[in-house]
Motif scaffolding. Structure first.
Motif, PDB file in Angstrom:
ATOM      1  N   LEU A 128      65.109   1.706 -21.915  1.00 35.83           N
ATOM      2  CA  LEU A 128      65.071   2.055 -20.650  1.00 35.83           C
ATOM      3  C   LEU A 128      63.602   2.126 -19.770  1.00 35.83           C
ATOM      4  O   LEU A 128      63.445   1.785 -18.618  1.00 35.83           O
ATOM      5  N   ASN A 129      62.574   2.592 -20.642  1.00 37.02           N
ATOM      6  CA  ASN A 129      61.309   2.845 -19.883  1.00 37.02           C
ATOM      7  C   ASN A 129      60.215   2.069 -20.365  1.00 37.02           C
ATOM      8  O   ASN A 129      59.656   1.224 -19.893  1.00 37.02           O
ATOM      9  N   PHE A 164      62.848   7.089 -10.993  1.00 34.06           N
ATOM     10  CA  PHE A 164      63.311   7.736 -11.978  1.00 34.06           C
ATOM     11  C   PHE A 164      62.556   7.329 -13.558  1.00 34.06           C
ATOM     12  O   PHE A 164      61.871   7.989 -14.331  1.00 34.06           O
ATOM     13  N   SER A 168      58.324   8.315 -15.760  1.00 36.24           N
ATOM     14  CA  SER A 168      57.768   8.379 -17.062  1.00 36.24           C
ATOM     15  C   SER A 168      56.950   7.065 -17.736  1.00 36.24           C
ATOM     16  O   SER A 168      56.153   7.341 -18.288  1.00 36.24           O
ATOM     17  N   PHE A 227      70.476  10.491  -8.577  1.00 37.66           N
ATOM     18  CA  PHE A 227      70.333  10.762 -10.078  1.00 37.66           C
ATOM     19  C   PHE A 227      71.657  11.190 -10.716  1.00 37.66           C
ATOM     20  O   PHE A 227      72.044  10.445 -11.702  1.00 37.66           O
ATOM     21  N   ARG A 232      72.448   8.948 -14.023  1.00 38.41           N
ATOM     22  CA  ARG A 232      72.950   9.644 -14.877  1.00 38.41           C
ATOM     23  C   ARG A 232      74.049   9.409 -15.785  1.00 38.41           C
ATOM     24  O   ARG A 232      73.851   9.209 -17.011  1.00 38.41           O
ATOM     25  N   GLY A 267      69.833   8.298 -23.748  1.00 40.91           N
ATOM     26  CA  GLY A 267      68.453   8.335 -23.204  1.00 40.91           C
ATOM     27  C   GLY A 267      67.926   9.817 -22.928  1.00 40.91           C
ATOM     28  O   GLY A 267      68.629  10.440 -22.465  1.00 40.91           O
ATOM     29  N   ASN A 269      63.813  11.661 -22.357  1.00 42.96           N
ATOM     30  CA  ASN A 269      62.376  11.640 -22.654  1.00 42.96           C
ATOM     31  C   ASN A 269      61.973  12.265 -24.057  1.00 42.96           C
ATOM     32  O   ASN A 269      60.741  12.320 -24.306  1.00 42.96           O
ATOM     33  N   GLY A 481      72.556  17.921 -22.045  1.00 43.36           N
ATOM     34  CA  GLY A 481      71.759  16.848 -21.607  1.00 43.36           C
ATOM     35  C   GLY A 481      72.498  15.401 -22.222  1.00 43.36           C
ATOM     36  O   GLY A 481      73.137  15.431 -23.045  1.00 43.36           O
ATOM     37  N   THR A 482      71.558  14.370 -21.543  1.00 41.13           N
ATOM     38  CA  THR A 482      72.170  12.999 -22.119  1.00 41.13           C
ATOM     39  C   THR A 482      71.889  12.977 -23.646  1.00 41.13           C
ATOM     40  O   THR A 482      72.386  12.429 -24.322  1.00 41.13           O
TER      41      THR A 482
HETATM   42  N1  LIG Z   1      67.963  13.673 -20.506  1.00 40.60           N
HETATM   43  C1  LIG Z   1      68.190  13.630 -19.006  1.00 40.60           C
HETATM   44  C2  LIG Z   1      67.879  12.194 -18.808  1.00 40.60           C
HETATM   45  C3  LIG Z   1      66.629  11.764 -18.921  1.00 40.60           C
HETATM   46  O1  LIG Z   1      65.674  12.543 -18.779  1.00 40.60           O
HETATM   47  C4  LIG Z   1      66.295  10.428 -19.381  1.00 40.60           C
HETATM   48  C5  LIG Z   1      67.185   9.591 -19.728  1.00 40.60           C
HETATM   49  C6  LIG Z   1      66.936   8.375 -20.311  1.00 40.60           C
HETATM   50  C7  LIG Z   1      65.698   7.882 -20.096  1.00 40.60           C
HETATM   51  C8  LIG Z   1      64.698   8.744 -19.649  1.00 40.60           C
HETATM   52  C9  LIG Z   1      65.045   9.877 -19.445  1.00 40.60           C
HETATM   53  N2  LIG Z   1      64.112  10.729 -19.172  1.00 40.60           N
HETATM   54  C10 LIG Z   1      63.041  10.580 -18.213  1.00 40.60           C
HETATM   55  O2  LIG Z   1      62.683   9.321 -17.759  1.00 40.60           O
HETATM   56  C11 LIG Z   1      69.588  13.976 -18.550  1.00 40.60           C
HETATM   57  O3  LIG Z   1      70.188  14.640 -19.431  1.00 40.60           O
HETATM   58  O4  LIG Z   1      69.947  13.697 -17.534  1.00 40.60           O
END
Ligand SMILES: N[C@@H](CC(=O)c1ccccc1NC=O)C(=O)O
Ligand code: HEM
Length: 922
Positions: A128-129, A164, A168, A227, A232, A267, A269, A481-482
């Motif tokens: 993703l990043n 978003f 990062s 988001f 999300r 995903g 961070n 969290g995700t």
């Molecule tokens: N864990 C976060 C999501 C998150 O921060 C994130 C998810 C996928 C890729 C990067 C993330 N964070 C920052 O870019 C959540 O629960 O919403």
């Protein structure tokens, strides 16, 4: 000093660069070059529209099963991975309800690509990043500026999503410079270059401050509602997602009836190698398991460790490598609290903690606050006609079921859990094999979180502050969290663990007490080294050292943890710290170690040789056993049997003190010093009784003289000031020669834990009792019975060649404390109560008590009131345990000091002691 030379590693090998850090050096491909992959790329280009229209699944199902044979370069594999990750999550979450079968058209190539890249087949941070960015215009290539960045793949096509992700990416780019800083700092520690270490730590801190600034820019262009509701849900994983409609994870269909169920974290961070690099470099240890209710079996720090498996293989190995060589924290802790290195270290750690504070604020706004608001109408979920809502309570009309609506759903329905079976418990796995998928358990999930409790709606209180005290119990809700963590508790714990590493502040953990793990080990070694420089031990002592049997981990670790004095041998295999310790040891112990190990000491790489390891292990004499902590709250002084303060509830004592108060009021002004007051409360009750009787018979003048006797007022200063006089001969280090059997104990922490240099305080020495002449007798207000005082005296006073008289005699028996622990001790923040001595003085239990509510709660590793610590020695002759009697004396005096408050005159919780100073013991 270049980054690569600093530790002789090739950053290339780890796919890391000084320029871009963990971001690739070559810009990620915008498209796979071979038109063979056009079917993937075409869907990818249209993904936001396909998701919006609800056509994504059809589009994916119509894909051919493409081979990975036409992927050649590394960037091509990465591009394929990122595209397939987006398609996978678009496919799973891009409908009204999640889809739990991934068709072969995606599953097959994705499994191959992810296995090639050593990543799990899901939308990781890399997909993703790290591998999903480009610059917007040719002139503006500075990747640290989010405005210059765009994403290649997107679920929604919104600028919020771009922002978003690019925040990062900019953080990664800006953080790249920390890689050489860290490697150089490690090298500077090895060279013992304090100035350089300080300078590098300052730069690391500055870098962290820059990262915080970028992090805070999240608010600029990513709307929390967008988001939370649009982006999300697509980031969610397949683990812990029963509530959101994926009870069993996802079936990766390989075609022909072959496939398997898998559950992966979404995903996060936490999968960023950069942030974990800071932790590793600074020696921050994480204990948070990530679970809402950690069980006894959840491994410490499980989530962060598990997330390493979601990083590209070379990055994971880079972190492992740095963990092996990391030495900054133990080095900083080995130096005085007031040293520049130590200050710079603490500043860096606190800056990392502050970064996490800011992050928690973001999470509060982007998740918690959003979950508490009414959903936009289009996000509502309407159950299909064939779906049976299992609750009789009215369900709202909801359109979608996903991570966002699941939270809302639970607010109004308490029993979606029974229709959607729960996920398997959070079970960190060390490979990418799917997490064990438990059979659906509708009543209760293994982790105890049913749907309704897993996604409850918070009832009140603002989370919108890093310092808010949001907790599941207070807010009746746990959000996930995700990545699958219990979100706020997890993030707070992680933040607290970060700040706790700056141990000069206000915490004490097991590493701080009696430890040859990191700082205390060094601390003791410094002392040892100083001593050694003065006079090398006689061969016999050396032999004794070498012969000392070494216990195995299991023999003396109740916990299965090794936070004890046996840090070196216990933690050797699994604790990288230990290796670093050993390396540093070698510097401090220098010539003596060299004589033991034959010259390898100065070469860190050769240092980890079996032979050396063995020799070092043999230096470890005694062990400390810590009690296990369960998830139950720490015992407080009030509820813990035998705890200080219990005297305040003793009816007999209360009665006596009331009586005394009456006597004093009738004969004097009724005022007593705080010291006397403290003494009265903790004295032996028989002694108190005696005193009250005497007081009743004394004339007012004599009574007044008694009450205000110098001896009493001097008690606390004398007791506490011995630390200030450490440099004097009496309070100094162990005597250089062995005056008695006890003297064969090597000085410092290399021996069995020992107790401190004690100047026998004359006011506690037993004297003929003569109430009429208090100044020449043992004062009647001495807190303890005469027989007891006698024992202390006998135990404390050691006559040596140099010190023949009682006044000159001293006790050189030390318990080694770390600088942090010593600061706490000196200020009477805690006391050790001797509990029992057993097995021919081979085992001793001491109980730890905080004398004030004065510590951070860090689950599992903190030292808690009521902890019974067992000190063990193999040989009580050569390596005796601390003197039980003196510990008893200290237990009493320390409580007097604490209760009286008089110690606050010496208050300097800044721990400005000299760390490795002589006599740095209890
Ligand atoms: N864990 C976060 C999501 C998150 O921060 C994130 C998810 C996928 C890729 C990067 C993330 N964070 C920052 O870019 C959540 O629960 O919403
Ligand atoms: C809207 C933005 C963000 C939200 C809502 C968010 C949310 C979260 C959540 C919920 C977690 C817990 C892990 C999980 O279960 O998923 C987490 C972890 C983490 N996040 Fe974020 N995050 C955001 C942006 C960022 C950014 C930009 C960074 C940049 C470095 C970051 C760094 C981390 C780190 C390092 C962790 C692991 C925990 C730790 O090390 O303290 N997050 N995030």
């Amino acid at each position: 000093m270049s980054a690569s030379s600093s530790s002789n590693i090739s950053l290339d090998e780890y796919s890391v660069s000084v320029q871009n850090g963990f971001l690739p050096t070559e810009p990620p491909l915008r498209r796979l070059p071979d038109p063979y992959y056009n079917p993937w790329e075409d869907i990818m280009a249209d993904l936001p529209a396909l998701i919006r229209s609800g056509d994504i699944r059809q589009a994916v199902r119509s894909l051919p099963v493409l081979s990975t044979e036409k992927l050649h370069s590394e960037p091509e594999w990465r591009r394929a991975y990122s595209v397939l990750a987006f398609l996978t999550h678009g496919y799973i979450w891009g409908g009204e309800r999640p889809e739990n079968r991934l068709p072969p058209s995606i599953a097959c190539p994705f499994l191959e690509v992810s296995s090639y890249l050593e990543l799990p087949p899901c939308a990781t941070y890399a997909a993703l990043n790290l591998w999903n960015f480009t610059t917007v215009s040719p002139g503006q290539e500075d990747l640290t500026e989010p405005d210059n960045l765009a994403v290649l793949n997107s679920f929604t096509g919104t600028d919020d999503e771009r922002w978003f992700f690019v925040i990062s990416i900019a953080i990664e780019a800006c953080g790249a410079k920390v890689i050489p800083l860290v490697l150089n700092a490690i090298e500077a520690v090895n060279l013992h270059d304090q100035g350089r270490v300080t300078q590098l730590l300052v730069q690391i801190t500055e870098c962290l401050a820059e990262l915080s600034k970028i992090l805070e820019r999240m608010y600029e262009k990513c709307a929390p509602a967008v988001f939370y509701h649009q982006i999300r849900p697509l980031l969610a994983g397949s683990k812990n997602m029963a509530a959101a409609g994926l009870p069993n994870g996802v079936f990766y269909d390989r075609g022909g009836g072959v496939g398997e169920w898998r559950q992966y974290s979404g995903g996060s961070n936490a999968q960023s190698s950069l942030i974990q690099l800071f932790d590793i470099a600074l020696g921050v240890q994480h204990w948070a398991s990530g679970e809402a209710t950690p069980s006894a079996t959840s491994p410490h720090g499980a989530f962060m460790m598990e997330m390493r498996n979601y990083m590209p293989g070379p990055h994971r190995r880079f972190l492992e490598h740095v963990a092996r060589i990391a030495n900054i924290r133990p080095y900083a802790m080995s130096l005085p609290a007031a040293s520049d290195v130590r200050k710079a270290y603490n500043a860096a750690v606190m800056m990392l903690g502050s970064f996490r504070d800011k992050h928690i604020r973001i999470v509060s706004r982007y998740i918690i606050a959003q979950a508490r608001q009414q959903p936009p109408p289009q996000q509502q979920y309407q159950p299909r006609s064939n779906e049976e809502p299992t609750s009789t309570s009215a369900l709202p009309v909801l359109k979608r079921l996903n991570l966002a609506t699941a939270t809302l759903l639970s607010q109004s329905s308490s029993s979606w859990s029974s229709s959607s079976s729960s996920p398997s418990s959070y079970s960190p796995s060390s490979s990418f094999s799917p997490s064990s998928v438990s059979s659906p358990q509708s009543e209760k999930s293994p982790d105890g979180t049913s749907f309704s409790s897993a996604f409850p709606f918070p009832s009140s209180s603002s989370f919108d502050s890093a310092s808010s005290s949001a907790s599941p119990s207070q807010d009746q809700g746990i959000f996930f969290g995700t990545g699958g963590t219990a979100l706020i508790p997890f993030l707070k714990q992680t933040r607290d663990e970060t700040k706790a590493a700056a141990c000069a502040l206000s915490g004490l953990d097991r590493r701080d007490l009696f430890v040859i793990d990191d700082m205390s080990g060094l601390n003791s070694n410094i002392k040892f080294a100083r001593y050694m420089r003065g006079s090398l031990p006689e061969p016999t002592t050396l032999q004794r050292l070498k012969k000392q049997p070494i216990k195995t981990r299991d023999q003396h670790s109740i916990l299965g943890e090794n936070w004890g004095i046996y840090g070196i041998q216990g933690g050797w295999k699994e604790n990288d710290f230990a290796c670093n310790q050993a390396i540093l040891w070698s510097y401090w112990l220098g010539p003596w170690i060299k004589s033991l190990v034959g010259g390898a000491y100065f070469d860190p790489t050769k240092f980890i040789q079996a032979r050396l390891r063995k020799d070092l292990r043999e230096l470890v004499m005694a062990s400390v056993e810590w009690p296990p902590h369960d998830a139950v709250e720490a015992a407080t002084e009030d509820i813990c049997p035998g705890a200080p303060g219990q005297e305040f509830h003793d009816p007999r004592r209360i009665e006596l003190i009331n009586k005394l108060e009456g006597i004093l009021k009738s004969k004097t002004d009724g005022k007593v010093s705080t010291t006397l007051w403290a003494i009265l409360w903790i004295s032996d009750v028989e002694k108190l009784e005696q005193f009250v009787q005497r007081a009743a018979g004394l004339d007012p003048f004599t009574l007044y003289a008694f009450i205000h006797a110098d001896d009493i007022e001097k008690l606390v200063p004398l007791w506490t000031q011995r630390y200030q006089r450490r440099s004097s001969s009496v309070g100094g280090s162990a005597p250089p020669s062995a005056p008695s059997s006890r003297a064969s104990t090597p000085p410092g922490g290399l021996s069995a834990p020992t107790i401190p240099p004690v100047t026998p305080t004359h006011n506690l020495q037993e004297r003929p009792s003569s109430p009429e002449n208090p100044s020449s007798s043992q004062h009647p207000i001495t807190p303890s019975k005469i027989a007891r005082v006698k024992k202390w005296k006998n135990a404390a006073i050691i006559f040596t060649e140099q010190k023949k008289t009682e006044e000159e005699a001293c006790c050189y028996n030390l318990v080694t404390l770390t600088p942090t622990a010593h600061g706490f001790w000196r200020n009477a923040r805690f006391a050790l109560k001797p509990v029992s001595l057993a097995e021919e003085r081979k085992r001793m239990d001491v109980q730890f008590f905080w004398l004030r509510q004065y510590y951070q709660k860090i689950k599992n590793k903190e030292v808690r009131s009521g902890d019974v610590i067992t000190l063990v020695t193999e040989n009580p002759e050569t390596h005796p345990l601390p003197s039980f009697e003196l510990l008893e004396m200290q237990w009493i005096l320390h409580r007097v000091a604490a209760i009286s408050g008089a110690v606050d005159d010496y208050k300097d919780d800044g721990f400005n002691d000299d760390g490795g100073g002589d006599g740095d013991g209890l």
